[in-house]
Design a protein around this motif. Structure first.
Motif, PDB file in Angstrom:
ATOM      1  N   GLY A   4      16.266  24.306 -11.653  1.00 48.70           N
ATOM      2  CA  GLY A   4      16.083  25.293 -12.707  1.00 48.70           C
ATOM      3  C   GLY A   4      16.024  26.726 -12.231  1.00 48.70           C
ATOM      4  O   GLY A   4      15.604  27.611 -12.982  1.00 48.70           O
ATOM      5  N   THR A   5      16.471  26.999 -11.006  1.00 49.34           N
ATOM      6  CA  THR A   5      16.525  28.368 -10.509  1.00 49.34           C
ATOM      7  C   THR A   5      17.450  29.216 -11.383  1.00 49.34           C
ATOM      8  O   THR A   5      18.505  28.753 -11.812  1.00 49.34           O
ATOM      9  CB  THR A   5      17.024  28.392  -9.057  1.00 49.34           C
ATOM     10  OG1 THR A   5      16.149  27.600  -8.248  1.00 49.34           O
ATOM     11  CG2 THR A   5      17.075  29.803  -8.509  1.00 49.34           C
ATOM     12  N   GLU A   6      17.049  30.444 -11.624  1.00 49.00           N
ATOM     13  CA  GLU A   6      17.843  31.331 -12.483  1.00 49.00           C
ATOM     14  C   GLU A   6      19.249  31.521 -11.917  1.00 49.00           C
ATOM     15  O   GLU A   6      19.441  31.750 -10.720  1.00 49.00           O
ATOM     16  CB  GLU A   6      17.157  32.683 -12.617  1.00 49.00           C
ATOM     17  CG  GLU A   6      17.910  33.666 -13.508  1.00 49.00           C
ATOM     18  CD  GLU A   6      17.275  35.046 -13.544  1.00 49.00           C
ATOM     19  OE1 GLU A   6      17.790  35.917 -14.272  1.00 49.00           O
ATOM     20  OE2 GLU A   6      16.267  35.247 -12.820  1.00 49.00           O
ATOM     21  N   PHE A   7      20.242  31.461 -12.794  1.00 52.18           N
ATOM     22  CA  PHE A   7      21.625  31.723 -12.406  1.00 52.18           C
ATOM     23  C   PHE A   7      21.870  33.223 -12.455  1.00 52.18           C
ATOM     24  O   PHE A   7      21.601  33.882 -13.459  1.00 52.18           O
ATOM     25  CB  PHE A   7      22.579  30.996 -13.351  1.00 52.18           C
ATOM     26  CG  PHE A   7      24.035  31.212 -13.021  1.00 52.18           C
ATOM     27  CD1 PHE A   7      24.618  30.571 -11.947  1.00 52.18           C
ATOM     28  CD2 PHE A   7      24.811  32.066 -13.796  1.00 52.18           C
ATOM     29  CE1 PHE A   7      25.965  30.774 -11.640  1.00 52.18           C
ATOM     30  CE2 PHE A   7      26.153  32.269 -13.505  1.00 52.18           C
ATOM     31  CZ  PHE A   7      26.723  31.625 -12.424  1.00 52.18           C
ATOM     32  N   THR A   8      22.373  33.780 -11.354  1.00 58.51           N
ATOM     33  CA  THR A   8      22.630  35.215 -11.260  1.00 58.51           C
ATOM     34  C   THR A   8      24.040  35.460 -10.725  1.00 58.51           C
ATOM     35  O   THR A   8      24.773  34.515 -10.384  1.00 58.51           O
ATOM     36  CB  THR A   8      21.624  35.895 -10.314  1.00 58.51           C
ATOM     37  OG1 THR A   8      21.929  35.520  -8.953  1.00 58.51           O
ATOM     38  CG2 THR A   8      20.192  35.510 -10.654  1.00 58.51           C
ATOM     39  N   ALA A   9      24.393  36.737 -10.630  1.00 57.77           N
ATOM     40  CA  ALA A   9      25.707  37.110 -10.106  1.00 57.77           C
ATOM     41  C   ALA A   9      25.880  36.708  -8.654  1.00 57.77           C
ATOM     42  O   ALA A   9      27.015  36.619  -8.159  1.00 57.77           O
ATOM     43  CB  ALA A   9      25.921  38.616 -10.256  1.00 57.77           C
ATOM     44  N   GLU A  10      24.786  36.440  -7.954  1.00 57.55           N
ATOM     45  CA  GLU A  10      24.863  36.055  -6.543  1.00 57.55           C
ATOM     46  C   GLU A  10      24.795  34.545  -6.334  1.00 57.55           C
ATOM     47  O   GLU A  10      24.891  34.080  -5.198  1.00 57.55           O
ATOM     48  CB  GLU A  10      23.725  36.723  -5.753  1.00 57.55           C
ATOM     49  CG  GLU A  10      23.727  38.239  -5.836  1.00 57.55           C
ATOM     50  CD  GLU A  10      25.057  38.834  -5.399  1.00 57.55           C
ATOM     51  OE1 GLU A  10      25.599  38.375  -4.368  1.00 57.55           O
ATOM     52  OE2 GLU A  10      25.546  39.744  -6.099  1.00 57.55           O
ATOM     53  N   SER A  11      24.633  33.781  -7.391  1.00 53.58           N
ATOM     54  CA  SER A  11      24.544  32.322  -7.267  1.00 53.58           C
ATOM     55  C   SER A  11      25.867  31.752  -6.780  1.00 53.58           C
ATOM     56  O   SER A  11      26.942  32.149  -7.251  1.00 53.58           O
ATOM     57  CB  SER A  11      24.159  31.692  -8.604  1.00 53.58           C
ATOM     58  OG  SER A  11      22.903  32.154  -9.047  1.00 53.58           O
TER      59      SER A  11
ATOM     60  N   ILE B  22      27.545  19.449 -15.793  1.00 51.68           N
ATOM     61  CA  ILE B  22      28.502  19.687 -14.715  1.00 51.68           C
ATOM     62  C   ILE B  22      27.832  20.507 -13.619  1.00 51.68           C
ATOM     63  O   ILE B  22      27.241  21.556 -13.882  1.00 51.68           O
ATOM     64  CB  ILE B  22      29.747  20.436 -15.234  1.00 51.68           C
ATOM     65  CG1 ILE B  22      30.521  19.558 -16.228  1.00 51.68           C
ATOM     66  CG2 ILE B  22      30.647  20.850 -14.075  1.00 51.68           C
ATOM     67  CD1 ILE B  22      31.743  20.225 -16.797  1.00 51.68           C
ATOM     68  N   GLU B  23      27.943  20.023 -12.385  1.00 47.53           N
ATOM     69  CA  GLU B  23      27.527  20.776 -11.202  1.00 47.53           C
ATOM     70  C   GLU B  23      28.789  21.312 -10.530  1.00 47.53           C
ATOM     71  O   GLU B  23      29.686  20.539 -10.183  1.00 47.53           O
ATOM     72  CB  GLU B  23      26.759  19.874 -10.238  1.00 47.53           C
ATOM     73  CG  GLU B  23      26.329  20.570  -8.961  1.00 47.53           C
ATOM     74  CD  GLU B  23      25.727  19.607  -7.949  1.00 47.53           C
ATOM     75  OE1 GLU B  23      25.024  20.079  -7.038  1.00 47.53           O
ATOM     76  OE2 GLU B  23      25.966  18.386  -8.052  1.00 47.53           O
ATOM     77  N   LEU B  24      28.855  22.632 -10.346  1.00 45.79           N
ATOM     78  CA  LEU B  24      30.111  23.225  -9.891  1.00 45.79           C
ATOM     79  C   LEU B  24      29.849  24.498  -9.103  1.00 45.79           C
ATOM     80  O   LEU B  24      28.968  25.291  -9.462  1.00 45.79           O
ATOM     81  CB  LEU B  24      30.993  23.538 -11.108  1.00 45.79           C
ATOM     82  CG  LEU B  24      32.403  24.043 -10.857  1.00 45.79           C
ATOM     83  CD1 LEU B  24      33.242  23.014 -10.108  1.00 45.79           C
ATOM     84  CD2 LEU B  24      33.073  24.401 -12.182  1.00 45.79           C
ATOM     85  N   GLY B  25      30.620  24.691  -8.063  1.00 46.27           N
ATOM     86  CA  GLY B  25      30.519  25.915  -7.289  1.00 46.27           C
ATOM     87  C   GLY B  25      31.156  27.093  -8.005  1.00 46.27           C
ATOM     88  O   GLY B  25      32.065  26.940  -8.824  1.00 46.27           O
ATOM     89  N   VAL B  26      30.664  28.282  -7.690  1.00 44.03           N
ATOM     90  CA  VAL B  26      31.267  29.517  -8.192  1.00 44.03           C
ATOM     91  C   VAL B  26      32.368  29.931  -7.228  1.00 44.03           C
ATOM     92  O   VAL B  26      32.136  29.981  -6.011  1.00 44.03           O
ATOM     93  CB  VAL B  26      30.209  30.632  -8.299  1.00 44.03           C
ATOM     94  CG1 VAL B  26      30.857  31.943  -8.745  1.00 44.03           C
ATOM     95  CG2 VAL B  26      29.110  30.222  -9.265  1.00 44.03           C
ATOM     96  N   PRO B  27      33.582  30.213  -7.724  1.00 41.27           N
ATOM     97  CA  PRO B  27      34.655  30.625  -6.806  1.00 41.27           C
ATOM     98  C   PRO B  27      34.226  31.822  -5.956  1.00 41.27           C
ATOM     99  O   PRO B  27      33.701  32.817  -6.473  1.00 41.27           O
ATOM    100  CB  PRO B  27      35.806  31.002  -7.762  1.00 41.27           C
ATOM    101  CG  PRO B  27      35.541  30.197  -8.988  1.00 41.27           C
ATOM    102  CD  PRO B  27      34.046  30.137  -9.115  1.00 41.27           C
ATOM    103  N   GLU B  28      34.476  31.735  -4.658  1.00 47.24           N
ATOM    104  CA  GLU B  28      33.993  32.764  -3.731  1.00 47.24           C
ATOM    105  C   GLU B  28      35.126  33.662  -3.268  1.00 47.24           C
ATOM    106  O   GLU B  28      35.330  33.885  -2.071  1.00 47.24           O
ATOM    107  CB  GLU B  28      33.289  32.102  -2.548  1.00 47.24           C
ATOM    108  CG  GLU B  28      32.047  31.332  -2.959  1.00 47.24           C
ATOM    109  CD  GLU B  28      31.218  30.891  -1.775  1.00 47.24           C
ATOM    110  OE1 GLU B  28      31.360  31.487  -0.690  1.00 47.24           O
ATOM    111  OE2 GLU B  28      30.422  29.949  -1.928  1.00 47.24           O
ATOM    112  N   LEU B  29      35.851  34.206  -4.228  1.00 46.14           N
ATOM    113  CA  LEU B  29      36.983  35.050  -3.868  1.00 46.14           C
ATOM    114  C   LEU B  29      36.567  36.372  -3.237  1.00 46.14           C
ATOM    115  O   LEU B  29      37.365  37.026  -2.574  1.00 46.14           O
ATOM    116  CB  LEU B  29      37.863  35.313  -5.101  1.00 46.14           C
ATOM    117  CG  LEU B  29      39.024  34.319  -5.263  1.00 46.14           C
ATOM    118  CD1 LEU B  29      38.492  32.925  -5.549  1.00 46.14           C
ATOM    119  CD2 LEU B  29      39.980  34.748  -6.353  1.00 46.14           C
TER     120      LEU B  29
END
Length: 258
Positions: free
Chosen positions: A233-240, A147-154
């Motif tokens: 394969g970029t690392e997933f972080t809190a800012e992704s 799954i490719e999905l955006g992170v909610p940008e609240l």
């Protein structure tokens, strides 16, 4: 936000939208976007078959099939399928007409995938869980659901406001309106012609937090195998701002919990 409940996917993805959907060489069709996507999916499919939920006009499926991966699709919109058929016939990429949460494609697959936020087109949590279960239903033991999905940008949503402009350039404005109680977003895309007249396209979504997505996967019998910020394969972080999550059916499993 009643607008979400009143917008039907069949009406959104109509003939006009389907004809304007493809933008060869630009946007999500740009080589720097599409090539890494296809590379990763081909690697995950291995020697098996791939099933794309919400195959659309074949943005990913066509180049993936050209890489030698047998691809089948599920798609709700007949106009989108009609656009796909201008590129390839049903013998090369067969498509089942139906909802990705419930429709069944014949055979078994080593890979099921959903790209570009499409799982959020399902507007309830129950439908999204059903989508996971439907993916598991199609997979062989050890098979993967991507799954490719955006992170909610609240964090971008100002207190007391319901809308965020997320992109602005000459001739285009994109903004999202939020209903945080229901985890609903309506994306508004305004495109302006040379006379200054605007064309509006809107699509409703239910946003999903990564941890919530993982729980949906667990309910369907999956394990999280990997999560990265993009297809390279970029690392997933809190800012992704988005993620590509790979879920796997454990070896020895046959079907998802009903």
């Amino acid at each position: 936000m009643a607008i979400v409940r009143n917008m039907r996917q069949e009406e959104i993805w109509n003939a006009d939208t389907a004809q304007r959907y493809d933008t060869p060489g630009t946007g999500m069709f740009a080589p720097e976007v599409l090539v890494p996507t296809v590379d990763r999916l081909a690697d995950l499919a291995g020697e098996g078959r791939a099933l794309e939920f919400a195959i659309g006009t074949g943005r990913v499926a066509v180049p993936l099939a050209e890489r030698g991966v047998p691809v089948t699709g599920i798609e709700l919109s007949r106009p989108m399928i009609d656009q796909l058929r201008k590129k390839v016939d049903a013998t090369k990429i067969p498509v089942v007409v139906g909802d990705m949460a419930t429709a069944v494609a014949p055979g078994e697959y080593t890979l099921v995938y959903l790209v570009y936020n499409t799982i959020s087109n399902l507007l309830t949590q129950a439908e999204q869980v059903a989508c996971f279960r439907n993916a598991a239903r199609h997979l062989t033991p050890g098979g993967r659901f991507v799954i490719e999905l955006g992170v909610p940008e609240l964090r971008e949503l100002p207190p007391g406001q319901q809308a965020v402009v997320w992109h602005c350039e000459p001739g285009y404005i994109g903004l999202d309106t939020y209903d945080v109680l229901r985890q609903h977003i309506v994306s508004h895309h305004f495109r302006f012609d040379e006379s200054g007249q605007a064309r509006l396209f809107r699509s409703p979504h239910r946003y999903i937090w990564p941890a919530e997505l993982d729980l949906m996967a667990e309910l369907a019998g999956f394990e999280l195998e990997a999560r990265h910020a993009d297809w390279t394969g970029t690392e997933f972080t809190a800012e992704s701002r988005s993620h590509v999550s790979v879920y796997r059916i454990p070896t020895g499993s046959r079907t998802a919990p009903r």
